[in-house]
Design a protein around this motif. Structure first.
Motif, short mmCIF file in Angstrom:
data_model
loop_
_atom_site.label_atom_id
_atom_site.label_comp_id
_atom_site.label_asym_id
_atom_site.label_seq_id
_atom_site.Cartn_x
_atom_site.Cartn_y
_atom_site.Cartn_z
N VAL A 30 -75.16 -13.50 -75.11
CA VAL A 30 -75.67 -14.72 -74.49
C VAL A 30 -74.46 -15.55 -74.08
O VAL A 30 -73.57 -15.80 -74.90
CB VAL A 30 -76.55 -15.54 -75.46
N GLY A 31 -74.42 -15.96 -72.81
CA GLY A 31 -73.25 -16.73 -72.39
C GLY A 31 -73.38 -17.32 -71.01
O GLY A 31 -74.37 -17.10 -70.29
N GLN A 32 -72.37 -18.08 -70.64
CA GLN A 32 -72.30 -18.75 -69.35
C GLN A 32 -72.02 -17.74 -68.23
O GLN A 32 -71.21 -16.83 -68.39
CB GLN A 32 -71.17 -19.79 -69.40
N LYS A 33 -72.72 -17.91 -67.11
CA LYS A 33 -72.42 -17.07 -65.95
C LYS A 33 -71.01 -17.36 -65.46
O LYS A 33 -70.59 -18.50 -65.37
CB LYS A 33 -73.41 -17.37 -64.82
N GLN A 34 -70.29 -16.30 -65.15
CA GLN A 34 -68.91 -16.44 -64.71
C GLN A 34 -68.74 -15.83 -63.32
O GLN A 34 -69.55 -15.02 -62.88
CB GLN A 34 -67.96 -15.75 -65.70
N GLY A 35 -67.66 -16.21 -62.67
CA GLY A 35 -67.32 -15.61 -61.39
C GLY A 35 -66.09 -14.73 -61.54
O GLY A 35 -65.57 -14.55 -62.64
N GLY A 36 -65.61 -14.19 -60.44
CA GLY A 36 -64.39 -13.40 -60.46
C GLY A 36 -64.51 -12.13 -61.28
O GLY A 36 -65.56 -11.50 -61.36
N LEU A 37 -63.39 -11.75 -61.91
CA LEU A 37 -63.34 -10.51 -62.67
C LEU A 37 -64.30 -10.53 -63.85
O LEU A 37 -64.98 -9.53 -64.13
CB LEU A 37 -61.90 -10.28 -63.17
N LEU A 38 -64.39 -11.66 -64.54
CA LEU A 38 -65.29 -11.75 -65.69
C LEU A 38 -66.75 -11.64 -65.25
O LEU A 38 -67.58 -11.04 -65.95
CB LEU A 38 -65.05 -13.06 -66.43
N GLY A 39 -67.07 -12.20 -64.10
CA GLY A 39 -68.43 -12.06 -63.57
C GLY A 39 -68.76 -10.62 -63.23
O GLY A 39 -69.90 -10.16 -63.43
N LEU A 40 -67.77 -9.89 -62.73
CA LEU A 40 -67.96 -8.46 -62.44
C LEU A 40 -68.26 -7.69 -63.72
O LEU A 40 -69.14 -6.81 -63.75
CB LEU A 40 -66.70 -7.91 -61.76
N ILE A 41 -67.56 -8.03 -64.79
CA ILE A 41 -67.80 -7.37 -66.08
C ILE A 41 -69.21 -7.71 -66.59
O ILE A 41 -69.91 -6.84 -67.13
CB ILE A 41 -66.73 -7.81 -67.10
N GLN A 42 -69.64 -8.95 -66.42
CA GLN A 42 -70.99 -9.34 -66.85
C GLN A 42 -72.06 -8.55 -66.11
O GLN A 42 -73.03 -8.07 -66.72
CB GLN A 42 -71.19 -10.84 -66.62
N SER A 129 -59.56 -23.72 -68.59
CA SER A 129 -59.39 -24.83 -67.65
C SER A 129 -58.03 -24.76 -66.95
O SER A 129 -57.81 -25.46 -65.97
CB SER A 129 -59.51 -26.17 -68.38
N LYS A 130 -57.13 -23.88 -67.45
CA LYS A 130 -55.80 -23.77 -66.85
C LYS A 130 -55.48 -22.36 -66.38
O LYS A 130 -54.60 -22.18 -65.54
CB LYS A 130 -54.74 -24.22 -67.87
N GLN A 131 -56.16 -21.35 -66.93
CA GLN A 131 -55.85 -19.96 -66.60
C GLN A 131 -57.09 -19.27 -66.04
O GLN A 131 -58.20 -19.49 -66.52
CB GLN A 131 -55.40 -19.19 -67.84
N SER A 132 -56.88 -18.43 -65.04
CA SER A 132 -57.96 -17.55 -64.62
C SER A 132 -58.06 -16.41 -65.63
O SER A 132 -57.16 -16.19 -66.43
CB SER A 132 -57.69 -17.00 -63.22
N TYR A 133 -59.16 -15.67 -65.55
CA TYR A 133 -59.33 -14.57 -66.50
C TYR A 133 -58.28 -13.49 -66.28
O TYR A 133 -57.77 -12.90 -67.23
CB TYR A 133 -60.74 -13.99 -66.38
N LEU A 134 -57.93 -13.25 -65.02
CA LEU A 134 -56.91 -12.24 -64.71
C LEU A 134 -55.55 -12.65 -65.28
O LEU A 134 -54.83 -11.82 -65.85
CB LEU A 134 -56.82 -12.02 -63.20
N GLN A 135 -55.20 -13.93 -65.14
CA GLN A 135 -53.95 -14.41 -65.72
C GLN A 135 -53.95 -14.25 -67.23
O GLN A 135 -52.94 -13.87 -67.84
CB GLN A 135 -53.75 -15.89 -65.36
N TYR A 136 -55.09 -14.53 -67.83
CA TYR A 136 -55.19 -14.41 -69.28
C TYR A 136 -55.02 -12.96 -69.73
O TYR A 136 -54.31 -12.67 -70.70
CB TYR A 136 -56.55 -14.95 -69.74
N VAL A 137 -55.65 -12.04 -69.01
CA VAL A 137 -55.54 -10.62 -69.36
C VAL A 137 -54.09 -10.15 -69.26
O VAL A 137 -53.58 -9.43 -70.13
CB VAL A 137 -56.46 -9.77 -68.46
N LEU A 138 -53.40 -10.57 -68.20
CA LEU A 138 -51.99 -10.19 -68.04
C LEU A 138 -51.14 -10.77 -69.17
O LEU A 138 -50.24 -10.10 -69.69
CB LEU A 138 -51.47 -10.68 -66.68
#
Length: 264
Positions: A30-42, A129-138
């Motif tokens: 259960v979670g918030q809808k996301q966009g970008g790479l994380l939304g693709l995973i959802q 609030s400061k990093q995109s999911y892709l930045q975080y993964v890297l």
């Protein structure tokens, strides 16, 4: 560990929390809808099993989620649900305010889990609030290692309190009333257990000042103006009291106040 049709509740530091807990069990998320790479995973996860994604800002979505949670736990063979009631990632030091929705479902069994990352070899906290999911993964992939401790805690249920009222008009009559624990009280109790197990700061602890008992969403949204004004008034009263006490010693606190003359 969570059993079928149960609700697994954990503190939230990183999207990787899901991967860590999924090593021991399978969950519906259960979670918030996301966009970008994380939304693709959802969207990919939705093809594998039944998950619940929602928009937090939409009132109708929140009501729908509550109804779907109730329907899910009524299926005794359904996968346990994994929920992070803080609603956002917190910096691995504290447990912030739990949203009450998942704790208001009658008859639900809650399985608390405490998660604590060892930050010495890599910081697992995702500041969305400061990093995109892709930045975080890297960032995560270039750290030395990710070390995490997980505590699976005993199951918890809503409590029922017995209240004894004595009424004496002409005769002594005793009424035994029962009152159910509210969703907020249950959420606070579960949060306290998780914080104690993981060695985290419980933001609702009575040992902390009231202005520390905050919602994790404050990293995205500013504090309400009314709350700021209340804090200013509280600060003004404290400085005024201190000034009255110290004036006898020849020290003027107001002269050293960096915020100007406080409110009276």
């Amino acid at each position: 560990m969570a059993k079928p049709a149960g609700i697994c509740v954990a503190n939230h530091t990183s999207p990787m929390d899901v991967q860590v807990l999924s090593m021991d069990n399978c969950y519906a998320l259960v979670g918030q809808k996301q966009g970008g790479l994380l939304g693709l995973i959802q969207r990919a996860l939705n093809r594998a099993s039944d998950h619940i994604w929602f928009e937090r800002a939409e009132v109708n979505d929140r009501l729908t989620v509550k109804q779907r949670l109730k329907e899910h736990i009524d299926k005794r063979d359904a996968m346990p649900i994994l929920i992070f009631p803080e609603g956002t990632c917190i910096n691995n030091t504290s447990v912030m305010m739990f949203k009450k929705g998942s704790f208001e479902i009658e008859g639900a069994t809650v399985y608390p889990v405490a998660i604590k990352y060892d930050a010495r070899l890599g910081d697992a906290f995702w500041n969305s609030s400061k990093q995109s999911y892709l930045q975080y993964v890297l960032m995560l992939m270039t750290s030395w290692a990710t070390v995490v401790d997980v505590w699976y805690l005993p199951a918890m249920h809503k409590q029922t309190f017995s209240i004894r009222n004595i009424c004496s008009i002409k005769s002594r009559v005793v009424f035994n009333l029962q009152e159910n624990e509210s969703g907020i009280e249950f959420a606070l109790r579960v949060k306290h257990v998780i914080a104690a197990a993981g060695g985290l700061v419980d933001s609702s602890s009575k040992l902390l000042p009231k202005f520390f008992r905050r919602d994790g969403q404050l990293k995205r949204y500013p504090v309400k103006r009314e709350e700021v004004e209340k804090q200013r008034e509280r600060w003004g009263r404290r400085v005024n009291r201190a000034n009255e006490k110290w004036r006898l010693g020849g020290v003027d606190v107001l002269a050293h106040c960096p915020f100007g003359r406080p409110l009276r």
